[in-house]
Design a protein around this motif. Sequence first.
Motif, PDB file in Angstrom:
ATOM      1  N   PRO A   1       0.803  -1.216   0.000  1.00  0.00           N
ATOM      2  CA  PRO A   1       0.000   0.000   0.000  1.00  0.00           C
ATOM      3  C   PRO A   1       0.846   1.282   0.000  1.00  0.00           C
ATOM      4  O   PRO A   1       0.305   2.372   0.104  1.00  0.00           O
ATOM      5  N   PHE A   2       2.157   1.159  -0.132  1.00  0.00           N
ATOM      6  CA  PHE A   2       3.047   2.317  -0.127  1.00  0.00           C
ATOM      7  C   PHE A   2       3.709   2.435  -1.490  1.00  0.00           C
ATOM      8  O   PHE A   2       4.161   1.445  -2.047  1.00  0.00           O
ATOM      9  N   SER A   3       3.826   3.640  -1.989  1.00  0.00           N
ATOM     10  CA  SER A   3       4.524   3.811  -3.266  1.00  0.00           C
ATOM     11  C   SER A   3       6.030   3.918  -3.064  1.00  0.00           C
ATOM     12  O   SER A   3       6.802   3.549  -3.943  1.00  0.00           O
ATOM     13  N   THR A   4       6.462   4.402  -1.898  1.00  0.00           N
ATOM     14  CA  THR A   4       7.890   4.500  -1.583  1.00  0.00           C
ATOM     15  C   THR A   4       8.145   3.941  -0.188  1.00  0.00           C
ATOM     16  O   THR A   4       7.302   4.061   0.707  1.00  0.00           O
ATOM     17  N   LEU A   5       9.327   3.343  -0.014  1.00  0.00           N
ATOM     18  CA  LEU A   5       9.681   2.729   1.261  1.00  0.00           C
ATOM     19  C   LEU A   5      11.145   2.996   1.548  1.00  0.00           C
ATOM     20  O   LEU A   5      11.992   2.908   0.653  1.00  0.00           O
ATOM     21  N   TYR A   6      11.428   3.337   2.790  1.00  0.00           N
ATOM     22  CA  TYR A   6      12.795   3.496   3.258  1.00  0.00           C
ATOM     23  C   TYR A   6      13.082   2.330   4.202  1.00  0.00           C
ATOM     24  O   TYR A   6      12.317   2.070   5.134  1.00  0.00           O
ATOM     25  N   VAL A   7      14.179   1.606   3.965  1.00  0.00           N
ATOM     26  CA  VAL A   7      14.586   0.505   4.833  1.00  0.00           C
ATOM     27  C   VAL A   7      15.718   1.024   5.713  1.00  0.00           C
ATOM     28  O   VAL A   7      16.801   1.329   5.224  1.00  0.00           O
ATOM     29  N   ALA A   8      15.446   1.138   7.005  1.00  0.00           N
ATOM     30  CA  ALA A   8      16.421   1.668   7.949  1.00  0.00           C
ATOM     31  C   ALA A   8      17.394   0.564   8.342  1.00  0.00           C
ATOM     32  O   ALA A   8      17.221  -0.121   9.351  1.00  0.00           O
ATOM     33  N   ALA A   9      18.404   0.370   7.511  1.00  0.00           N
ATOM     34  CA  ALA A   9      19.459  -0.622   7.778  1.00  0.00           C
ATOM     35  C   ALA A   9      20.742  -0.120   7.147  1.00  0.00           C
ATOM     36  O   ALA A   9      20.708   0.606   6.140  1.00  0.00           O
ATOM     37  N   ASN A  10      21.869  -0.499   7.732  1.00  0.00           N
ATOM     38  CA  ASN A  10      23.163  -0.105   7.172  1.00  0.00           C
ATOM     39  C   ASN A  10      23.318  -0.631   5.752  1.00  0.00           C
ATOM     40  O   ASN A  10      22.778  -1.678   5.413  1.00  0.00           O
ATOM     41  N   ASP A  11      24.101   0.078   4.948  1.00  0.00           N
ATOM     42  CA  ASP A  11      24.368  -0.384   3.589  1.00  0.00           C
ATOM     43  C   ASP A  11      25.155  -1.686   3.590  1.00  0.00           C
ATOM     44  O   ASP A  11      25.097  -2.454   2.634  1.00  0.00           O
ATOM     45  N   THR A  12      25.903  -1.951   4.657  1.00  0.00           N
ATOM     46  CA  THR A  12      26.700  -3.172   4.734  1.00  0.00           C
ATOM     47  C   THR A  12      25.919  -4.348   5.327  1.00  0.00           C
ATOM     48  O   THR A  12      26.425  -5.458   5.356  1.00  0.00           O
ATOM     49  N   SER A  13      24.710  -4.107   5.779  1.00  0.00           N
ATOM     50  CA  SER A  13      23.890  -5.149   6.383  1.00  0.00           C
ATOM     51  C   SER A  13      23.356  -6.097   5.309  1.00  0.00           C
ATOM     52  O   SER A  13      22.701  -5.678   4.360  1.00  0.00           O
ATOM     53  N   GLU A  14      23.640  -7.394   5.492  1.00  0.00           N
ATOM     54  CA  GLU A  14      23.130  -8.397   4.551  1.00  0.00           C
ATOM     55  C   GLU A  14      21.607  -8.432   4.578  1.00  0.00           C
ATOM     56  O   GLU A  14      20.952  -8.522   3.539  1.00  0.00           O
ATOM     57  N   LEU A  15      21.030  -8.329   5.773  1.00  0.00           N
ATOM     58  CA  LEU A  15      19.580  -8.339   5.919  1.00  0.00           C
ATOM     59  C   LEU A  15      18.958  -7.133   5.220  1.00  0.00           C
ATOM     60  O   LEU A  15      17.969  -7.263   4.492  1.00  0.00           O
ATOM     61  N   GLY A  16      19.544  -5.943   5.426  1.00  0.00           N
ATOM     62  CA  GLY A  16      19.017  -4.745   4.787  1.00  0.00           C
ATOM     63  C   GLY A  16      19.088  -4.838   3.271  1.00  0.00           C
ATOM     64  O   GLY A  16      18.142  -4.479   2.565  1.00  0.00           O
ATOM     65  N   ALA A  17      20.214  -5.336   2.759  1.00  0.00           N
ATOM     66  CA  ALA A  17      20.366  -5.490   1.307  1.00  0.00           C
ATOM     67  C   ALA A  17      19.346  -6.479   0.757  1.00  0.00           C
ATOM     68  O   ALA A  17      18.753  -6.253  -0.302  1.00  0.00           O
ATOM     69  N   GLN A  18      19.123  -7.548   1.479  1.00  0.00           N
ATOM     70  CA  GLN A  18      18.168  -8.549   1.018  1.00  0.00           C
ATOM     71  C   GLN A  18      16.732  -8.013   1.066  1.00  0.00           C
ATOM     72  O   GLN A  18      15.943  -8.256   0.158  1.00  0.00           O
ATOM     73  N   LEU A  19      16.398  -7.272   2.117  1.00  0.00           N
ATOM     74  CA  LEU A  19      15.068  -6.652   2.185  1.00  0.00           C
ATOM     75  C   LEU A  19      14.846  -5.709   1.012  1.00  0.00           C
ATOM     76  O   LEU A  19      13.795  -5.743   0.366  1.00  0.00           O
ATOM     77  N   ARG A  20      15.830  -4.870   0.733  1.00  0.00           N
ATOM     78  CA  ARG A  20      15.712  -3.935  -0.395  1.00  0.00           C
ATOM     79  C   ARG A  20      15.541  -4.686  -1.716  1.00  0.00           C
ATOM     80  O   ARG A  20      14.723  -4.320  -2.553  1.00  0.00           O
ATOM     81  N   ARG A  21      16.335  -5.745  -1.886  1.00  0.00           N
ATOM     82  CA  ARG A  21      16.271  -6.523  -3.125  1.00  0.00           C
ATOM     83  C   ARG A  21      14.895  -7.169  -3.288  1.00  0.00           C
ATOM     84  O   ARG A  21      14.306  -7.137  -4.357  1.00  0.00           O
ATOM     85  N   TYR A  22      14.358  -7.767  -2.228  1.00  0.00           N
ATOM     86  CA  TYR A  22      13.036  -8.388  -2.295  1.00  0.00           C
ATOM     87  C   TYR A  22      11.961  -7.356  -2.642  1.00  0.00           C
ATOM     88  O   TYR A  22      11.084  -7.626  -3.454  1.00  0.00           O
ATOM     89  N   VAL A  23      12.023  -6.189  -2.016  1.00  0.00           N
ATOM     90  CA  VAL A  23      11.017  -5.160  -2.296  1.00  0.00           C
ATOM     91  C   VAL A  23      11.129  -4.703  -3.749  1.00  0.00           C
ATOM     92  O   VAL A  23      10.125  -4.561  -4.451  1.00  0.00           O
ATOM     93  N   ARG A  24      12.360  -4.477  -4.218  1.00  0.00           N
ATOM     94  CA  ARG A  24      12.551  -4.046  -5.612  1.00  0.00           C
ATOM     95  C   ARG A  24      12.062  -5.082  -6.613  1.00  0.00           C
ATOM     96  O   ARG A  24      11.454  -4.735  -7.614  1.00  0.00           O
ATOM     97  N   ASN A  25      12.339  -6.365  -6.339  1.00  0.00           N
ATOM     98  CA  ASN A  25      12.064  -7.411  -7.311  1.00  0.00           C
ATOM     99  C   ASN A  25      10.675  -8.016  -7.236  1.00  0.00           C
ATOM    100  O   ASN A  25      10.234  -8.632  -8.196  1.00  0.00           O
ATOM    101  N   THR A  26       9.987  -7.871  -6.110  1.00  0.00           N
ATOM    102  CA  THR A  26       8.692  -8.554  -5.978  1.00  0.00           C
ATOM    103  C   THR A  26       7.524  -7.619  -5.718  1.00  0.00           C
ATOM    104  O   THR A  26       6.412  -8.093  -5.528  1.00  0.00           O
ATOM    105  N   THR A  27       7.772  -6.312  -5.682  1.00  0.00           N
ATOM    106  CA  THR A  27       6.669  -5.380  -5.451  1.00  0.00           C
ATOM    107  C   THR A  27       6.754  -4.222  -6.437  1.00  0.00           C
ATOM    108  O   THR A  27       7.732  -4.076  -7.161  1.00  0.00           O
TER     109      THR A  27
END
Length: 184
Positions: free
Chosen positions: A48-74
């Motif tokens: 339901p959001f057009s934009t999302l900010y993921v509050a995680a370090n750029d070096t965080s594997e979890l943050g990178a994976q969350l961003r990738r999932y959002v980009r690729n599946t939503t």
Amino acid sequence: MMHKSANLQCLIDPSSPRRRFLRLAAGAGGLTMLAACGFALRGTADLPFSTLYVAANDTSELGAQLRRYVRNTTNTRIVEDPKAAEAQLQILQETRERSILSLDATGRVREFELRYLFAFRVHDGKGQDYIPPTTIALKRDLTFSDATTLAKDYEANLLYRDMQNEAIQQVLRRMAAVESKTPS
């Protein structure tokens, strides 16, 4: 006798129309069974959001994976500035735990229980929650042997990665279930 061997020859010959029919029937039956059990390919999730900010370090594997999932599946766009985001995903906790589940007669570990805890919250940046602080707890059992310590460590890492992927998918499903763009 000739008739029986001709039928057998039809089943052996790969270009036989009867064999093609049997393969098609088996394939159609398999697809029907997959559809009947609820199997469906994953598509894009509508958040339901057009934009999302993921509050995680750029070096965080979890943050990178969350961003990738959002980009690729939503259809939601990831932004780098929290003020430009309609929603913010804040990671509150990520914990990996290992505890002994069972011992053998000599007191050596036979099984471990691996636990993965992931706490998060989704808010609008002004203090209003779309999803209040929520914890996802996952666990897996791991058999252990002193003779295969390195292999078991590798298996434990794979299990943790699997639990992390499952937690991310649960987060996406929960964000997709948010009914309105107005925080609660």
